[in-house]
Design an enzyme around this catalytic site. Sequence first.
Site, mmCIF file in Angstrom:
data_model
loop_
_atom_site.group_PDB
_atom_site.id
_atom_site.type_symbol
_atom_site.label_atom_id
_atom_site.label_comp_id
_atom_site.label_asym_id
_atom_site.label_seq_id
_atom_site.Cartn_x
_atom_site.Cartn_y
_atom_site.Cartn_z
ATOM 1 N N GLY A 129 0.796 -1.222 0.000
ATOM 2 C CA GLY A 129 0.000 0.000 0.000
ATOM 3 C C GLY A 129 0.821 1.261 0.000
ATOM 4 C CG ASN A 148 -6.346 -9.348 -5.542
ATOM 5 O OD1 ASN A 148 -7.426 -8.772 -5.428
ATOM 6 N ND2 ASN A 148 -6.225 -10.640 -5.776
ATOM 7 C CG LEU A 149 -2.460 -2.074 -4.298
ATOM 8 C CD1 LEU A 149 -2.048 -1.353 -5.548
ATOM 9 C CD2 LEU A 149 -3.011 -1.131 -3.263
ATOM 10 C CG ASP A 150 1.083 -3.059 -3.755
ATOM 11 O OD1 ASP A 150 1.286 -2.632 -4.896
ATOM 12 O OD2 ASP A 150 0.960 -2.328 -2.759
ATOM 13 C CD GLU A 151 -2.598 -9.384 -2.035
ATOM 14 O OE1 GLU A 151 -3.307 -10.320 -2.428
ATOM 15 O OE2 GLU A 151 -2.529 -8.999 -0.850
#
Lengths: 279, 279, 279, 279
Positions: free
Chosen positions: C196, C221-224
């Site tokens: 994040g 999915n953010l940063d995943e």
Amino acid sequence: MNNLLVLIQCKDSVGLVTNITRVLAQHQLNIIAMREFVDEVKQQFFTRIECSGIVENHNNLQQELLNNLPTEAGVRLIPEAEKSIALLVTKEFHCLADILVRDNFKTLGAKVKCVIGNHETLRDFAEKFEVPFFYVSHEDKGKADFENEITSLLSNYQLDYIVLAKFMRILSPDFIAQYSNQIINIHHSFLPAFIGANPYKQAFERGVKIIGATAHFVTNNLDEGPIISQQTIHVNHTFDAKQMAVAGREIEKAVLSKALEQILEDRVFVSGNKTIVFE
Amino acid sequence: MNNLLVLIQCKDSVGLVTNITRVLAQHQLNIIAMREFVDEVKQQFFTRIECSGIVENHNNLQQELLNNLPTEAGVRLIPEAEKSIALLVTKEFHCLADILVRDNFKTLGAKVKCVIGNHETLRDFAEKFEVPFFYVSHEDKGKADFENEITSLLSNYQLDYIVLAKFMRILSPDFIAQYSNQIINIHHSFLPAFIGANPYKQAFERGVKIIGATAHFVTNNLDEGPIISQQTIHVNHTFDAKQMAVAGREIEKAVLSKALEQILEDRVFVSGNKTIVFE
Amino acid sequence: MNNLLVLIQCKDSVGLVTNITRVLAQHQLNIIAMREFVDEVKQQFFTRIECSGIVENHNNLQQELLNNLPTEAGVRLIPEAEKSIALLVTKEFHCLADILVRDNFKTLGAKVKCVIGNHETLRDFAEKFEVPFFYVSHEDKGKADFENEITSLLSNYQLDYIVLAKFMRILSPDFIAQYSNQIINIHHSFLPAFIGANPYKQAFERGVKIIGATAHFVTNNLDEGPIISQQTIHVNHTFDAKQMAVAGREIEKAVLSKALEQILEDRVFVSGNKTIVFE
Amino acid sequence: MNNLLVLIQCKDSVGLVTNITRVLAQHQLNIIAMREFVDEVKQQFFTRIECSGIVENHNNLQQELLNNLPTEAGVRLIPEAEKSIALLVTKEFHCLADILVRDNFKTLGAKVKCVIGNHETLRDFAEKFEVPFFYVSHEDKGKADFENEITSLLSNYQLDYIVLAKFMRILSPDFIAQYSNQIINIHHSFLPAFIGANPYKQAFERGVKIIGATAHFVTNNLDEGPIISQQTIHVNHTFDAKQMAVAGREIEKAVLSKALEQILEDRVFVSGNKTIVFE
């Protein structure tokens, strides 16, 4: 002519270094090495000074330093003396072995007084080195009883630090409170990634390309105490969780060894949730 | 209220830190950060002190410090001011580009005044950044003439440092003598391994598993000046000499960049054939 | 005589390597280098084969390979050809500059077709390199409109990959779905630590001794998304959040550059949430 | 169903992989993992293939492989079996301890059959682990006699490798010739820097910022055998030669341990003065 270590932590203000060094000079102490750091956010000053010279009266010196420092300053005078530690272990050998080997050859910077295991696995190894091994099972009893047995054993020694050398039980706040800033843990991940159980399994499932290990002081919040030292190594898609654990052991023992060296040489200050380490 | 940097190098003796900090306090200078080191073999003391405060008269302060230090002490007072550098290049772009990009975005800590190349290859690139590029061929002339042309160009600027950013000509002792401790070179090996020409070819032929790069001050002896910074990376049997060179570029530019940062922040002392770097 | 790259991903079974290499030999293709990996958990087989030889009909070769592989195999035949990429940026220059410099000197392994910024900050820099810069503000409009403008610009080019070179807007699942496994992001932390916003601030507050950077494919999915490459560097108590960010830039650009090299040489397979990288 | 390792080294030619994998498939061997490398300069092909399956007759398989390979090919079939090693030591404990601890906990991948020391210093330690320790003094006798005593002791065991775990005597070509590519040494520098005696003293005097360690096969030329593994660590101006030696021990034991792991898993080919290591 002995060496004396002077550790000071206080509110930052103008003229601190001058005041401190003047007091030391008045006591005929020669500064061999000096490190200082100002945390500008918290307005805190930290210094570690290695002196040579003879101090007749430590209390006098300490009082004089306090008189020349802001209120609520912390001043520690540490003469050269061997420290004592205890180790808590479960089944894994690598950190225990690394520490006992250094102890055996007098390169640890401390004496290991005892090893306490919640399994019998490592008894033979500890006893090879003539270090007392105590088995304290965590089974069939409450956590308080388990910890009381450990505390009772530890109380037989004058200990500077307790090292969790891959000890796989979570200690209660009550236990930890008895040894504030004295318990050092090695966590098998690059904190704060993979907090909690099975970090290598978590790392494998996330598909990371680097794994790590973290030595930290133990506080009430699991895996959230002040970090002392960290290291990482590269892994790749050919590593499963078990192979990551095998590779990870090498940095676990290296990082714990490094953290112990820094702590036993009194290079580490704790400040809130962080450490200042004068390497 | 500006910052002032105080750099002192002198014979070690008792009470140095007290004396120095007392003089600074008398001038109402507040110590923000202080580093010191004693070379016990050479009995030399080094300190770097960041102060804040207004100094009316630098000469007075310098004289007072000298009065309180052993004879032959070196005292430098460095006010905050932008430094100027010149770059010497041949054909390889990576170090030049790294420096010009930082200069362009004002993160270099210095201004690049000019680029001198013994080939025209990098003119276009330098001129993209509005940095004057001068072509000085080494062909059809003696080394003295070649170097005189360079000296003549450099003399148009007030320069703090001259950076050999992959400059592939060997400079004469006469040239070097004009810029004592001011010329910084990046050597494409982990010195002292692979001194001289074609280090990546030498590394390939030796079958090493690690290659390196070294930033150092230039002295009369080729590749033997005081080392400022070094880095290494792993290679393996799949790398030929050319691939080692490609991989090596990444650390060459990183290590030169790191060394420049340390030099431009006045963190580097030269002591004989070595450096003290207060990181 | 050109080189051909053969990438195969399929269910693992006995005799795969024999079958594949026989088909290649029948087509007079000589194997220069071959890498294979079996994911024993997922029972998946991956291979990357560099061949030399002339293939008259790629479709025939592909069909023959498929005939000799388990059902649902993925077979890609990649002839030597320059790839094209687009860059999305915000205000930070370091990743953009690193890529444009490599492009300028033809060492990137791809051509940068355009740079799209949600600020004007980096226009001048991109235009120094004669790369078209398009400003697409995210202000005063919905995310769909913002992304449609970007998509519309990207659609003018035949692009292999879109690189988020410190692009500080979160892209919608709809946008990402259009470029499956084609969007590469550089995240300024050692994922999964500090997911994040403001990872350096988080790192500073946690008091870590190591910071990192992660290049990964972008998924919903953010940063995943699947991690391609990671690097870490040591920091200490003297670093505030801003200094961590400055230090972090060096590894951000290094790790993005490394990931791009691996991707542009077709060394990366995506398998679920992970990558196989044949370095 | 056992695993079989197939190691092949031969002149490179078209169709090698197809031929080899076909022979293996005909013997019902399933390929679990395969690595290959072509040295394009020397036109040599190397492959390491892990197979599962039952081979009735190793000689038949080996002959069939040879029939399908260029002349003078080297083919080794290595069944899963514990290897045996002997250690030669002098006074330093760290490498010996690291190896004996792994042996004790069965993570070494080999059995240490004996330790031979030219001092008595490490006898107690070896005997803690019930490993036979033999003292062979180098004093008051010629080198030939000294080495004959060692050879005589070694001849009592079926040994795969002899590890010089900080053995401080130089072995004669005659001794080395008896154990071609079987003697592994750990050298306390980043070879080829600081060949010969007192590398840490040399490193200190040169003022390097990085020190290293090198594990290599021993050949006639001192410190010039094929390099298996290397590591480096950062040092700075505060390290004297002794502190460099202390820091160096950590990488000496790490790099020797890594090299042993690679050798004991049969991942290392020797080719002239270099190694191919399939990590």
